[in-house]
Design a protein around this motif. Structure first.
Motif, PDB file in Angstrom:
ATOM      1  N   PRO A  26      -3.713 -18.875 -13.804  1.00  0.00           N
ATOM      2  CA  PRO A  26      -2.104 -19.281 -13.214  1.00  0.00           C
ATOM      3  C   PRO A  26      -1.380 -18.979 -13.860  1.00  0.00           C
ATOM      4  CG  PRO A  26      -3.371 -21.102 -11.464  1.00  0.00           C
ATOM      5  CD  PRO A  26      -3.946 -20.299 -12.999  1.00  0.00           C
ATOM      6  N   GLY A  27       0.142 -18.317 -12.843  1.00  0.00           N
ATOM      7  CA  GLY A  27       1.036 -17.725 -14.290  1.00  0.00           C
ATOM      8  C   GLY A  27       2.577 -17.427 -13.423  1.00  0.00           C
ATOM      9  N   ALA A  28       3.772 -17.292 -14.605  1.00  0.00           N
ATOM     10  CA  ALA A  28       4.639 -17.139 -14.100  1.00  0.00           C
ATOM     11  C   ALA A  28       4.859 -15.783 -12.523  1.00  0.00           C
ATOM     12  CB  ALA A  28       6.108 -17.862 -14.517  1.00  0.00           C
ATOM     13  N   PRO A  29       5.080 -15.496 -11.730  1.00  0.00           N
ATOM     14  CA  PRO A  29       5.517 -14.271 -11.464  1.00  0.00           C
ATOM     15  C   PRO A  29       6.531 -13.748 -12.764  1.00  0.00           C
ATOM     16  CG  PRO A  29       7.172 -15.952 -10.287  1.00  0.00           C
ATOM     17  CD  PRO A  29       7.125 -16.743 -10.827  1.00  0.00           C
ATOM     18  N   PRO A  30       6.140 -12.169 -12.767  1.00  0.00           N
ATOM     19  CA  PRO A  30       6.792 -10.968 -13.735  1.00  0.00           C
ATOM     20  C   PRO A  30       8.136 -11.566 -14.048  1.00  0.00           C
ATOM     21  CG  PRO A  30       4.745  -9.951 -12.532  1.00  0.00           C
ATOM     22  CD  PRO A  30       4.776 -11.296 -11.933  1.00  0.00           C
ATOM     23  N   ALA A  31       8.587 -10.520 -14.874  1.00  0.00           N
ATOM     24  CA  ALA A  31       9.861 -10.834 -14.402  1.00  0.00           C
ATOM     25  C   ALA A  31      10.782  -9.090 -14.871  1.00  0.00           C
ATOM     26  CB  ALA A  31      10.597 -11.288 -15.876  1.00  0.00           C
ATOM     27  N   SER A  32       9.331  -8.383 -15.349  1.00  0.00           N
ATOM     28  CA  SER A  32      10.149  -6.761 -15.866  1.00  0.00           C
ATOM     29  C   SER A  32       9.913  -6.068 -14.233  1.00  0.00           C
ATOM     30  CB  SER A  32       9.525  -6.297 -17.316  1.00  0.00           C
ATOM     31  OG  SER A  32       7.804  -6.592 -16.238  1.00  0.00           O
ATOM     32  N   ARG A  33       9.505  -6.242 -13.938  1.00  0.00           N
ATOM     33  CA  ARG A  33       8.439  -5.422 -12.484  1.00  0.00           C
ATOM     34  C   ARG A  33       8.143  -6.488 -11.305  1.00  0.00           C
ATOM     35  NH1 ARG A  33       8.703  -3.437 -16.486  1.00  0.00           N
ATOM     36  NH2 ARG A  33       7.776  -1.105 -16.528  1.00  0.00           N
ATOM     37  N   THR A  34       8.959  -6.267 -10.051  1.00  0.00           N
ATOM     38  CA  THR A  34       8.551  -6.729  -8.652  1.00  0.00           C
ATOM     39  C   THR A  34       6.767  -7.007  -8.093  1.00  0.00           C
ATOM     40  OG1 THR A  34      11.081  -6.685  -8.316  1.00  0.00           O
ATOM     41  CG2 THR A  34       9.052  -7.274  -6.846  1.00  0.00           C
ATOM     42  N   VAL A  35       6.247  -7.550  -7.851  1.00  0.00           N
ATOM     43  CA  VAL A  35       5.245  -6.446  -8.127  1.00  0.00           C
ATOM     44  C   VAL A  35       4.786  -7.962  -6.428  1.00  0.00           C
ATOM     45  CG1 VAL A  35       3.039  -7.256  -8.793  1.00  0.00           C
ATOM     46  CG2 VAL A  35       3.732  -7.142 -10.426  1.00  0.00           C
ATOM     47  N   LEU A  36       4.231  -7.454  -5.862  1.00  0.00           N
ATOM     48  CA  LEU A  36       3.757  -7.898  -4.555  1.00  0.00           C
ATOM     49  C   LEU A  36       2.202  -7.102  -4.417  1.00  0.00           C
ATOM     50  CD1 LEU A  36       6.919  -6.775  -2.482  1.00  0.00           C
ATOM     51  CD2 LEU A  36       6.155  -8.861  -3.104  1.00  0.00           C
ATOM     52  N   ALA A  37       1.725  -8.125  -3.448  1.00  0.00           N
ATOM     53  CA  ALA A  37       0.425  -7.383  -3.248  1.00  0.00           C
ATOM     54  C   ALA A  37       0.165  -7.680  -1.627  1.00  0.00           C
ATOM     55  CB  ALA A  37      -0.971  -8.715  -3.703  1.00  0.00           C
ATOM     56  N   ALA A  38      -0.151  -7.113  -1.187  1.00  0.00           N
ATOM     57  CA  ALA A  38      -0.759  -6.830   0.378  1.00  0.00           C
ATOM     58  C   ALA A  38      -1.377  -7.288   0.782  1.00  0.00           C
ATOM     59  CB  ALA A  38      -1.112  -5.504   1.029  1.00  0.00           C
ATOM     60  N   LEU A 240      16.513   8.723  -6.482  1.00  0.00           N
ATOM     61  CA  LEU A 240      16.391   7.535  -5.417  1.00  0.00           C
ATOM     62  C   LEU A 240      18.339   7.378  -6.244  1.00  0.00           C
ATOM     63  CD1 LEU A 240      13.680   5.304  -5.530  1.00  0.00           C
ATOM     64  CD2 LEU A 240      14.340   6.164  -3.581  1.00  0.00           C
ATOM     65  N   PRO A 241      18.772   6.715  -5.047  1.00  0.00           N
ATOM     66  CA  PRO A 241      20.543   6.174  -4.961  1.00  0.00           C
ATOM     67  C   PRO A 241      20.225   5.147  -6.253  1.00  0.00           C
ATOM     68  CG  PRO A 241      19.863   6.466  -2.534  1.00  0.00           C
ATOM     69  CD  PRO A 241      18.774   6.227  -3.518  1.00  0.00           C
ATOM     70  N   PRO A 242      21.530   4.946  -7.072  1.00  0.00           N
ATOM     71  CA  PRO A 242      21.323   3.554  -8.006  1.00  0.00           C
ATOM     72  C   PRO A 242      20.894   2.652  -7.038  1.00  0.00           C
ATOM     73  CG  PRO A 242      23.396   4.813  -8.215  1.00  0.00           C
ATOM     74  CD  PRO A 242      22.522   5.576  -6.601  1.00  0.00           C
ATOM     75  N   GLY A 243      20.378   1.077  -7.582  1.00  0.00           N
ATOM     76  CA  GLY A 243      20.478   0.382  -7.090  1.00  0.00           C
ATOM     77  C   GLY A 243      19.006  -0.013  -6.335  1.00  0.00           C
ATOM     78  N   VAL A 244      18.537   1.524  -6.316  1.00  0.00           N
ATOM     79  CA  VAL A 244      16.698   1.270  -4.885  1.00  0.00           C
ATOM     80  C   VAL A 244      16.437   1.109  -5.523  1.00  0.00           C
ATOM     81  CG1 VAL A 244      16.099   3.074  -3.012  1.00  0.00           C
ATOM     82  CG2 VAL A 244      18.650   2.716  -3.530  1.00  0.00           C
ATOM     83  N   ARG A 245      14.557   0.476  -5.358  1.00  0.00           N
ATOM     84  CA  ARG A 245      13.846   0.546  -6.217  1.00  0.00           C
ATOM     85  C   ARG A 245      12.782   1.557  -5.665  1.00  0.00           C
ATOM     86  NH1 ARG A 245      13.117  -5.506  -7.543  1.00  0.00           N
ATOM     87  NH2 ARG A 245      15.457  -6.754  -7.361  1.00  0.00           N
ATOM     88  N   CYS A 246      11.845   2.110  -6.500  1.00  0.00           N
ATOM     89  CA  CYS A 246      10.681   2.977  -5.869  1.00  0.00           C
ATOM     90  C   CYS A 246       9.346   1.233  -5.986  1.00  0.00           C
ATOM     91  CB  CYS A 246      10.410   3.561  -6.983  1.00  0.00           C
ATOM     92  SG  CYS A 246       8.749   4.519  -6.052  1.00  0.00           S
ATOM     93  N   TYR A 247       9.087   1.483  -5.347  1.00  0.00           N
ATOM     94  CA  TYR A 247       7.800   0.468  -4.678  1.00  0.00           C
ATOM     95  C   TYR A 247       6.297   1.739  -4.762  1.00  0.00           C
ATOM     96  CZ  TYR A 247      11.175  -3.753  -3.849  1.00  0.00           C
ATOM     97  OH  TYR A 247      11.325  -4.868  -4.365  1.00  0.00           O
ATOM     98  N   THR A 248       6.100   1.536  -5.963  1.00  0.00           N
ATOM     99  CA  THR A 248       4.341   2.162  -5.459  1.00  0.00           C
ATOM    100  C   THR A 248       3.766   2.080  -4.740  1.00  0.00           C
ATOM    101  OG1 THR A 248       2.641   3.701  -6.788  1.00  0.00           O
ATOM    102  CG2 THR A 248       3.082   1.341  -7.377  1.00  0.00           C
ATOM    103  N   GLY A 249       3.162   2.453  -3.450  1.00  0.00           N
ATOM    104  CA  GLY A 249       2.090   2.060  -2.927  1.00  0.00           C
ATOM    105  C   GLY A 249       0.284   3.483  -3.304  1.00  0.00           C
ATOM    106  N   LEU A 269       3.790  -2.622  -4.295  1.00  0.00           N
ATOM    107  CA  LEU A 269       3.811  -3.432  -3.242  1.00  0.00           C
ATOM    108  C   LEU A 269       2.112  -2.516  -3.199  1.00  0.00           C
ATOM    109  CD1 LEU A 269       5.746  -3.496  -0.300  1.00  0.00           C
ATOM    110  CD2 LEU A 269       3.463  -3.552  -0.129  1.00  0.00           C
ATOM    111  N   LEU A 270       0.734  -3.070  -2.998  1.00  0.00           N
ATOM    112  CA  LEU A 270      -0.378  -2.134  -3.943  1.00  0.00           C
ATOM    113  C   LEU A 270      -0.812  -3.375  -2.944  1.00  0.00           C
ATOM    114  CD1 LEU A 270      -0.034  -0.790  -7.039  1.00  0.00           C
ATOM    115  CD2 LEU A 270      -0.069  -0.229  -5.094  1.00  0.00           C
ATOM    116  N   GLY A 271      -1.792  -3.081  -1.638  1.00  0.00           N
ATOM    117  CA  GLY A 271      -3.123  -3.185  -1.321  1.00  0.00           C
ATOM    118  C   GLY A 271      -4.229  -3.519  -1.810  1.00  0.00           C
ATOM    119  N   VAL A 272      -4.180  -3.052  -3.205  1.00  0.00           N
ATOM    120  CA  VAL A 272      -5.550  -3.380  -3.942  1.00  0.00           C
ATOM    121  C   VAL A 272      -5.256  -4.676  -5.122  1.00  0.00           C
ATOM    122  CG1 VAL A 272      -4.829  -1.920  -5.867  1.00  0.00           C
ATOM    123  CG2 VAL A 272      -7.076  -1.985  -5.748  1.00  0.00           C
ATOM    124  N   PHE A 273      -3.922  -4.351  -5.217  1.00  0.00           N
ATOM    125  CA  PHE A 273      -3.328  -6.124  -5.819  1.00  0.00           C
ATOM    126  C   PHE A 273      -3.916  -7.492  -4.642  1.00  0.00           C
ATOM    127  CE2 PHE A 273      -0.459  -4.918  -8.878  1.00  0.00           C
ATOM    128  CZ  PHE A 273      -0.844  -4.195  -9.684  1.00  0.00           C
TER     129      PHE A 273
END
Length: 383
Positions: A26-38, A240-249, A269-273
């Motif tokens: 177990p570890g802390a959330p990554p800092a350089s990317r937002t990572v969400l598992a569906a 994308l407009p400034p401040g809007v992130r791209c979340y890969t699916g 934001l990935l189901g495979v995660f």
């Protein structure tokens, strides 16, 4: 000791399972990317799976899996298509799932985003579709979770063109309490979403999505792109407009998209995660230290498994995800809502087991092997 697995041609081939899992703590959330598992849901194996029957979940196992993801530093994308929205998880069960998972996230200190859609209706006018979105958005916001505005089958059927999408989504964004994630789910995941954003021309559709995001500054946290087209995602990401992130699916090309290039990168934001959770989090933490080579060394070998799980018909990927959760010991049975454990063949499942085992994904390889043998026996195969 070897196990005999059926291949695509029906013939058995020997495979020697690994004895030790990949060591991942177990570890802390990554800092350089937002990572969400569906995250997937765990069905109640004793419930009626008939079409139209209410969804019934094993709540203890479902919530325990979310705690597992949070412990390894991932966020949870709740009540999304991985959780069988539109394929067995009805709105009453989804609403309860959102409330329970959001409460668990607060207790665990984990990040959570939840899907708001229109699946409590099957069609209707634009006003009725907007009202359905509003009902679900209210549940998500009242739970304290970040909303993900999911693609709507009803809107895809009722919209006459891009202007209808801009009107419905614009209304929702104006009233949202916190920035939302917009979700563009391609027809490979759900054929009913063909022509979303008002056009079957993907460049035109992308233009509508970009127009929407630009028209509502501060209301759009990001856009999740699930088109399985890395080039198109990169092109949209750069506009994308400034401040809007791209979340890969994109469950086919995620390592390169997350690593990025000189012009930017995608969050995830990935189901495979769901099955890759601990490994994926560790890989992205390596990006935090600038170790791009270490990131790719961990994550690139997982793409073969991802492409196998998400092969056509892509919407059936949930079967493989739940199968791997069973093998990994996260649940006591291999059952999906609506009986969708039957959506993939035995050779497909056997290959998923082999690929996941080679990666060291199973915390207890012997348990995974024993359960694989049980499944083969149930199918009349002598392992």
């Amino acid at each position: 000791m070897t196990i005999r697995l059926p291949g695509a041609d029906g013939r058995l081939h020997p495979y020697e399972p690994r004895r030790e899992p990949l060591a991942l703590r177990p570890g802390a959330p990554p800092a350089s990317r937002t990572v969400l598992a569906a995250a997937h849901v765990v069905a109640d194996p004793c419930a009626d799976p008939s079409p139209g029957a209410p969804a019934a979940l094993d709540w203890d196992a479902t919530l325990a899996f979310r705690r597992h993801l949070w412990a390894h530093g991932l966020g949870v994308a709740e009540a999304m298509d991985t959780a069988q929205r539109g394929m067995g998880l009805d709105w009453p069960a989804a609403a309860e799932l959102i409330r329970r998972s959001a409460a668990e996230a607060k207790a665990a200190g984990g990040r959570i985003a939840c899907g708001a859609g229109t699946d409590q209706i099957t069609g209707g006018t634009l006003a009725e579709i907007r009202a359905a979105y509003e009902e679900q958005l209210a549940v998500v916001e009242e739970s304290g979770a970040q909303p993900v505005l999911m693609a709507s089958r009803a809107l895809a059927g009722a919209a006459r063109g891009p202007e209808d999408y801009l009107e419905v989504y614009g209304h929702l964004l104006r009233q949202s309490v916190r920035p939302v994630i917009l979700h563009w789910l391609g027809p490979m995941f759900d054929p009913a979403l063909e022509g979303y954003w008002g056009s079957t021309d993907l460049d035109t559709a992308a233009g509508t999505l970009l127009e929407l995001a630009a028209a509502h500054p501060g209301k759009v946290d990001g856009v999740k792109i699930s088109l399985l087209d890395a080039g198109r995602e990169i092109a949209l990401r750069r506009r994308l407009p400034p401040g809007v992130r791209c979340y890969t699916g994109d469950d086919f090309h995620y390592p390169g998209l997350i690593a990025g290039d000189d012009h930017g990168f995608s969050h995830a934001l990935l189901g495979v995660f769901d099955p890759l959770g601990p490994l994926a989090a560790e890989a992205v933490r390596r990006l935090d230290t600038g170790d791009t080579g270490g990131f790719h060394a961990l994550l690139d070998p997982t793409v073969e498994l991802a492409r196998h799980l998400f092969q056509a018909p892509t919407r059936s990927y949930k079967t493989g995800v739940v199968f791997l959760a069973w093998l990994a010991g996260h649940q006591s049975h291999f059952t999906l809502l609506g009986g969708l454990q039957s959506a993939r063949s035995l050779p497909h499942l056997a290959r998923a087991y082999e690929l996941a085992d080679r990666l060291g994904l199973f915390p207890d390889p012997r348990l995974a092997e024993a359960r694989m043998r049980t499944l083969l026996t149930l199918y009349g195969v002598n392992p």
